[in-house]
Design an enzyme around this catalytic site. Sequence first.
Site, PDB file in Angstrom:
ATOM      1  N   SER A 118       0.822  -1.208   0.000  1.00 41.28           N
ATOM      2  CA  SER A 118       0.000   0.000   0.000  1.00 41.28           C
ATOM      3  C   SER A 118       0.856   1.258   0.000  1.00 41.28           C
ATOM      4  CB  SER A 118      -0.858   0.044   1.266  1.00 41.28           C
ATOM      5  OG  SER A 118      -1.625  -1.116   1.389  1.00 41.28           O
ATOM      6  N   HIS A 139      -1.029  -2.624  -7.005  1.00 44.85           N
ATOM      7  CA  HIS A 139      -1.790  -2.330  -5.785  1.00 44.85           C
ATOM      8  C   HIS A 139      -3.285  -2.509  -6.045  1.00 44.85           C
ATOM      9  CE1 HIS A 139      -3.024   0.897  -2.625  1.00 44.85           C
ATOM     10  NE2 HIS A 139      -3.071  -0.307  -2.109  1.00 44.85           N
ATOM     11  N   GLU A 151      -3.598   0.156  -8.965  1.00 50.58           N
ATOM     12  CA  GLU A 151      -2.561   1.181  -9.081  1.00 50.58           C
ATOM     13  C   GLU A 151      -1.271   0.457  -9.462  1.00 50.58           C
ATOM     14  OE1 GLU A 151      -2.185   3.166  -5.281  1.00 50.58           O
ATOM     15  OE2 GLU A 151      -1.764   5.067  -6.225  1.00 50.58           O
ATOM     16  N   ASN A 189      -3.191   5.959  -1.304  1.00 46.33           N
ATOM     17  CA  ASN A 189      -3.071   6.125   0.142  1.00 46.33           C
ATOM     18  C   ASN A 189      -2.481   7.467   0.544  1.00 46.33           C
ATOM     19  OD1 ASN A 189      -4.273   3.787   1.342  1.00 46.33           O
ATOM     20  ND2 ASN A 189      -2.746   2.638   0.198  1.00 46.33           N
TER      21      ASN A 189
END
Length: 281
Positions: A118, A139, A151, A189
């Site tokens: 992450s 991701h 991602e 994130n």
Amino acid sequence: MITTIGVVGAGTMGGGIAQAFAQAGFAVRLVDVAEPLLDRARRGVEKSLDTFVNKGKVSAVERDAALGRLATSTTLDRLVEADYIVEAIIENVDAKRALFMSLDAIARPEIILASNTSSISITLLGAATKRPDRVLGMHFMNPVPLMTLVEMIRGQATSDESMRIGSELCRRLGKTPVEAADFPGFIANRILMPMINEAIYAVMEGVGTPEAIDTVMKLGMNHPMGPLTLADFIGLDVCLAILEVLHEGFGDPKYRACPLLRRMVAAGRLGRKSGQGFYTY
Ligand SMILES: NC(=O)c1ccc[n+]([C@@H]2O[C@H](COP(=O)([O-])OP(=O)(O)OC[C@H]3O[C@@H](n4cnc5c(N)ncnc54)[C@H](O)[C@@H]3O)[C@@H](O)[C@H]2O)c1
């Protein structure tokens, strides 16, 4: 030709990633450290596929075929058969670097090693191997079988060819790849975690109850799920680990994890997976 996928780590994400690949027709080798964890992951995949069958999105034949393509193991040796490997173990840089060194020794030299991290630097993981051009970030979002974004993170040494192959795999899963550069937290994130952290500060300071905060964000901002419900869903330990990476990576106090988050993680209140977080499950 990629036909067999190795997935390492059979937790919240690894089970979902294994399911997505198995449903898309790939043979999957799912690895974790102990048999009960693999059993739990398989049960999770069965339950999710049953839900798809009940909703008429997947036929019973397709469900059985997907389950038949999923093999589990407590050792990494089976990954010699893998044509592409996705790592989804705990969000800890030392554990991931140690695993990438082992995978580098086991996987065939041309195989791409992807991390579902992450927030951790893909460049750092690549540097633990002799194939940094074939290490990238992939991701997935939680729950993987439902969420269509992936991602794709390009490390300092990741080759164009590796990015192309990884993105093509996302499309074969019916998902949309979006490229992000290798900075702490990438895109998702970097933006999501400060919001979740701020929501936790708002709980701690008594600005609102978890229900009030989630309702404001749902009805007022049109978010499908409030930030505290989402934090419970992600896992509060995972949220804390990501905030630590953001804080350390940018050195900016705005990423400092809320003391209430630390206290809840220390108490084992990890969210949905532990039965208790901002809500009770
Ligand atoms: N939870 C989320 O919503 C989410 C979303 C996107 C990405 N991620 C990332 O995915 C990764 C996994 O997160 P998770 O939520 O599934 O964690 P989790 O705690 O649910 O599962 C991690 C699993 O990895 C296993 N594991 C640990 N070390 C291992 C090793 N050396 N070899 C094999 N297995 C090992 C553990 O036994 C556990 O089953 C993390 O990097 C996390 O940041 C999580």
